[in-house]
Design a protein around this motif. Sequence first.
Motif, short mmCIF file in Angstrom:
data_model
loop_
_atom_site.label_atom_id
_atom_site.label_comp_id
_atom_site.label_asym_id
_atom_site.label_seq_id
_atom_site.Cartn_x
_atom_site.Cartn_y
_atom_site.Cartn_z
N ALA A 13 0.77 -1.32 -0.21
CA ALA A 13 0.04 -0.13 0.24
C ALA A 13 0.88 1.14 -0.15
O ALA A 13 0.49 2.15 -0.10
N GLY A 14 2.13 1.13 0.18
CA GLY A 14 2.97 2.31 0.13
C GLY A 14 3.73 2.56 1.16
O GLY A 14 4.66 3.67 1.26
N LEU A 15 3.72 2.12 2.43
CA LEU A 15 4.30 2.24 3.64
C LEU A 15 5.66 1.51 3.37
O LEU A 15 6.04 0.75 2.95
N PRO A 16 6.74 2.64 4.02
CA PRO A 16 8.17 2.01 3.89
C PRO A 16 8.18 0.73 4.71
O PRO A 16 7.47 0.62 5.70
N LEU A 17 9.11 -0.24 4.35
CA LEU A 17 8.92 -1.55 5.23
C LEU A 17 9.37 -1.22 6.72
O LEU A 17 8.58 -1.67 7.51
N TRP A 18 10.31 -0.29 7.12
CA TRP A 18 10.58 -0.13 8.58
C TRP A 18 9.15 0.43 9.15
O TRP A 18 9.02 0.14 10.53
N LEU A 19 8.38 1.21 8.62
CA LEU A 19 7.28 1.64 9.44
C LEU A 19 5.99 0.58 9.42
O LEU A 19 5.46 0.42 10.27
N ALA A 20 6.07 -0.35 8.39
CA ALA A 20 5.26 -1.28 8.27
C ALA A 20 5.43 -2.13 9.54
O ALA A 20 4.76 -2.77 10.42
N GLU A 21 6.68 -2.35 9.71
CA GLU A 21 7.19 -3.45 10.73
C GLU A 21 7.04 -2.95 12.15
O GLU A 21 6.66 -3.78 13.10
N ARG A 22 7.09 -1.54 12.29
CA ARG A 22 6.88 -0.84 13.66
C ARG A 22 5.42 -0.66 14.00
O ARG A 22 5.32 -1.14 15.00
N VAL A 23 4.69 -0.86 12.71
CA VAL A 23 2.95 -0.74 13.03
C VAL A 23 2.81 -2.14 13.74
O VAL A 23 1.92 -2.41 14.86
N VAL A 24 2.97 -3.18 12.99
CA VAL A 24 2.72 -4.63 13.65
C VAL A 24 3.42 -4.83 14.78
O VAL A 24 2.77 -5.43 15.75
N GLU A 25 4.71 -4.21 14.98
CA GLU A 25 5.18 -4.53 16.41
C GLU A 25 4.20 -4.04 17.54
O GLU A 25 4.08 -4.39 18.54
N VAL A 26 3.82 -2.69 17.30
CA VAL A 26 2.93 -2.30 18.30
C VAL A 26 1.70 -2.97 18.42
O VAL A 26 0.96 -3.23 19.57
N LEU A 27 1.11 -3.23 17.27
CA LEU A 27 -0.27 -3.94 17.43
C LEU A 27 0.06 -5.31 18.06
O LEU A 27 -1.01 -5.80 18.76
N ARG A 28 1.24 -6.15 17.86
CA ARG A 28 1.40 -7.16 18.72
C ARG A 28 1.61 -7.00 20.13
O ARG A 28 1.13 -7.78 20.82
N ASP A 29 2.23 -5.78 20.41
CA ASP A 29 2.20 -5.41 21.87
C ASP A 29 0.76 -5.30 22.57
O ASP A 29 0.60 -5.74 23.59
N LEU A 30 0.00 -4.78 21.67
CA LEU A 30 -1.23 -4.58 22.21
C LEU A 30 -2.10 -5.80 22.40
O LEU A 30 -2.73 -5.97 23.17
N ARG A 31 -1.94 -6.66 21.35
CA ARG A 31 -2.64 -7.71 21.36
C ARG A 31 -2.37 -8.87 22.33
O ARG A 31 -3.01 -9.59 22.82
N THR A 32 -1.00 -8.78 22.80
CA THR A 32 -0.46 -9.54 23.84
C THR A 32 -0.48 -8.91 25.15
O THR A 32 -0.20 -9.55 26.21
N GLY A 33 -1.14 -7.62 25.18
CA GLY A 33 -1.18 -7.08 26.51
C GLY A 33 -0.02 -6.55 27.21
O GLY A 33 0.04 -6.30 28.43
N ARG A 34 0.91 -6.32 26.31
CA ARG A 34 2.28 -5.68 26.96
C ARG A 34 2.29 -4.35 27.49
O ARG A 34 2.94 -4.16 28.39
N HIS A 35 1.36 -3.55 27.19
CA HIS A 35 1.10 -2.45 27.59
C HIS A 35 -0.20 -2.45 28.37
O HIS A 35 -0.81 -1.14 28.67
N GLY A 36 -0.64 -3.47 29.07
CA GLY A 36 -1.98 -3.53 29.79
C GLY A 36 -1.89 -2.96 31.17
O GLY A 36 -2.88 -3.13 31.67
N SER A 37 -0.50 -2.66 31.70
CA SER A 37 -0.61 -2.18 32.89
C SER A 37 0.02 -1.08 33.14
O SER A 37 0.91 -0.35 32.02
N THR A 38 -0.21 -0.13 34.22
CA THR A 38 0.47 1.31 34.33
C THR A 38 1.51 1.27 35.52
O THR A 38 1.46 0.42 36.46
#
Length: 73
Positions: A13-38
């Motif tokens: 879709a036109g995103l640079p590879l580095w950005l696509a990889e970071r987006v997926v990394e953030v979504l993976r972190d959210l999916r696994t609950g990595r940022h679920g606590s404060t």
Amino acid sequence: MTDQAAVDGMVQAGLPLWLAERVVEVLRDLRTGRHGSTGTGVRSLTGHEPHAFEDFARAVVAPALDAPEEGLT
């Protein structure tokens, strides 16, 4: 969809590879609950207890989405 398929789709879709990889990394972190606590940062900075993003979204974002669009003509 696999993480790699998501990266591939974003790159196609036109995103640079580095950005696509970071987006997926953030979504993976959210999916696994990595940022679920404060930590103690919110309390230290504001003097208030932290609360869930879901609570914020219900209290602030949802009403804003339901508000009439004023001045947008």
